[in-house]
Write a protein that holds these residues in place. Structure first.
Motif, mmCIF file in Angstrom:
data_model
loop_
_atom_site.group_PDB
_atom_site.id
_atom_site.type_symbol
_atom_site.label_atom_id
_atom_site.label_comp_id
_atom_site.label_asym_id
_atom_site.label_seq_id
_atom_site.Cartn_x
_atom_site.Cartn_y
_atom_site.Cartn_z
ATOM 1 N N ALA A 76 39.492 34.820 27.231
ATOM 2 C CA ALA A 76 39.350 36.070 27.971
ATOM 3 C C ALA A 76 38.830 37.186 27.072
ATOM 4 C CB ALA A 76 40.690 36.479 28.581
ATOM 5 N N TYR A 77 39.296 37.222 25.834
ATOM 6 C CA TYR A 77 38.828 38.261 24.908
ATOM 7 C C TYR A 77 37.336 38.107 24.641
ATOM 8 C CZ TYR A 77 38.127 41.078 20.754
ATOM 9 O OH TYR A 77 37.641 42.007 19.864
ATOM 10 N N ALA B 188 35.117 36.623 26.420
ATOM 11 C CA ALA B 188 34.318 36.816 27.624
ATOM 12 C C ALA B 188 34.024 38.295 27.857
ATOM 13 C CB ALA B 188 35.040 36.222 28.838
ATOM 14 N N ASP B 189 34.959 39.171 27.435
ATOM 15 C CA ASP B 189 34.779 40.613 27.664
ATOM 16 C C ASP B 189 35.665 41.387 26.687
ATOM 17 O OD1 ASP B 189 34.304 43.146 28.621
ATOM 18 O OD2 ASP B 189 35.395 42.876 30.508
ATOM 19 N N PRO B 190 35.248 41.522 25.422
ATOM 20 C CA PRO B 190 36.092 42.203 24.428
ATOM 21 C C PRO B 190 36.484 43.623 24.822
ATOM 22 C CG PRO B 190 34.293 41.033 23.349
ATOM 23 C CD PRO B 190 34.016 40.987 24.820
ATOM 24 N N GLU B 191 35.559 44.349 25.416
ATOM 25 C CA GLU B 191 35.855 45.747 25.757
ATOM 26 C C GLU B 191 36.836 45.853 26.914
ATOM 27 O OE1 GLU B 191 34.894 48.339 23.990
ATOM 28 O OE2 GLU B 191 33.897 46.949 22.614
ATOM 29 N N GLY B 192 36.743 44.932 27.853
ATOM 30 C CA GLY B 192 37.623 45.000 29.022
ATOM 31 C C GLY B 192 38.861 44.124 28.923
ATOM 32 N N TYR B 193 39.098 43.553 27.750
ATOM 33 C CA TYR B 193 40.216 42.620 27.592
ATOM 34 C C TYR B 193 41.560 43.314 27.818
ATOM 35 C CZ TYR B 193 43.638 39.596 25.297
ATOM 36 O OH TYR B 193 44.737 38.827 25.007
#
Length: 418
Positions: free
Chosen positions: A282-283, A285-290
């Motif tokens: 999950a991180y 896949a989208d570090p900013e939105g994690y």
């Protein structure tokens, strides 16, 4: 748990890469479940030279089967050869290491320089990773081992997040760190309580975990510190859990996230690996939105053996980080069964019993990639179709209808009845 504070360090930051998820495998079955639930690599013990002499350690034939299974998933198998060897331990070491190489083992985890040098000399196809038993805490020691030809160092459990960041700034080497599991109440691997109490050497694979025994406690002049009906005194540490702080570990450049637990249950291994797999993916896949998902913490607690903390990553553990009296698990669950097969046309699953369950009980089904649902157990039958009032025989094959489709190696669990 502690809140994340980023290290204040200057210099070139290590290039972020998706870290390896490294899981324990105390048996061939646990190896397969660890890989199936998302481990990139597993570490096992052979029948010699490891620090878990009471685990279901692997024969060479089992190692070969484990390697073949792991390779189908793109995973690797490491072998712990992390004893501190006495003179009598050296005989047979060369043949043992050659056999590991022939079995397809990717790396050994070693602490003793004699084991390390021998592996480099007689089994060059094996990577050598420095064990946490070397208690490596600083970048100069890490550089020493890099200069000795080692591609990876497993840091001491006592290393802080800030120290890891500084190590990565000074040394271009793979860093492996424990992120989950049991901690040692002594300096890791340096305890001799087991030796004195039971003549079992902690540094040769025989630790009896005497820190977790129940003791009588006395004050001055031999007076008991508590009433006879009170709980006995223990001095074991709480377990490590860094699921809430994965971004910080990733950002400082930890290359391998290691889960402790070769002696732990199949349910523990699969559950913990599954949660960390989901969080890492999950991180990236989208570090900013994690964001940390509450269900990940719930899952971790369902497999927790002890209360959890963050170890040495943020500060030095104090009295509050040890267990002085028995404590209940956060959410006690029993591993009830493993799905062996599922008939889509009838909705009936074949389940191998691992713990007593019966009609009317609520159970949960869990699997890789976040598979999860609850249901009440309905009618049960055996393989011959005969009705059962309960699944009470270990490893018996049970048939029951499930509320949703399930897959082989999905797990079924039930809440512990007190």
């Amino acid at each position: 748990m502690a809140t994340l504070t980023k290290p204040k360090l200057q210099g070139k930051r290590h290039r972020l890469a998706k870290p390896e998820l490294l899981a324990p495998a105390g048996s061939l079955e646990k190896l397969k479940f660890a890989v199936h639930y998302g481990a990139d690599a597993v570490y096992i013990g052979g029948q010699k030279y490891g620090l878990r002499s009471n685990a279901d350690n692997f024969s060479f034939e089992e190692m070969k089967e484990g390697v073949e299974f792991a390779n189908r998933y793109g995973a690797k198998v490491f072998v712990a050869t992390n004893i501190y060897a006495h003179n009598e331990d050296i005989e047979g070491l060369e043949d043992y290491l050659r056999s590991l190489e022939e079995a397809g083992i990717a790396a050994i985890i070693a602490a003793d320089p004699a084991v390390i040098e021998t592996a480099q000399r007689v089994a060059p196809g094996l990577e050598v990773h420095l064990s946490t038993q070397q208690s490596t805490l600083n970048w100069q020691a890490v550089k020493f081992w890099k200069d000795e030809g080692l591609p990876r160092v497993v840091l001491a459990r006592e290393t802080s997040l800030e120290e890891i960041a500084e190590i990565k700034l000074h040394v271009d080497i793979e860093i492996e760190a424990f992120v989950h599991g049991a901690m040692c109440s002594s300096f890791s691997g340096r305890c001799v309580l087991s030796n004195h109490f039971t003549d079992r050497d902690s540094n040769r694979g025989g630790c009896c975990q005497s820190c977790r025994w129940k003791y009588d406690l006395f004050v001055d002049e031999g007076a008991p510190a508590y009433a006879p009906e009170d709980d006995k005194f223990t001095m074991g540490s709480k377990d490590l859990c860094m699921i809430e702080h994965l971004p910080g570990l990733i950002e400082v450049g930890v290359d391998s996230f290691k889960i402790e637990g070769r002696m732990k249950s199949l349910h523990y291994v699969a559950t913990v690996v599954g949660v960390y797999r989901q969080a890492i993916d999950a991180y990236f896949a989208d570090p900013e939105g994690y964001e940390l998902k509450p269900q990940w913490l719930e899952e971790i607690n369902k497999a927790a053996n002890r209360p959890l903390n963050t170890g040495f990553f943020f500060d030095t553990p104090g009295a509050e980080d040890h267990i002085y009296e028995p404590e209940d698990k956060a959410a006690p669950y029993d591993f009830a069964g493993v799905v062996m097969a599922y008939d889509e046309s009838t909705g009936v699953a074949t389940i191998q019993q691992r713990n007593h369950f019966k009609p009317g009980q609520e159970v949960e089904f869990v699997g890789p990639n976040g598979t999860f649902f609850k249901q009440t157990v309905g009618d049960l039958t055996d393989e011959a179709g005969l009705a059962l009032d309960a699944a009470r025989h270990p490893l018996q094959l049970i048939r029951m209808r499930t509320g949703q489709s399930v897959k082989p190696m999905d797990m079924m669990r039930k809440r512990t009845v007190k």
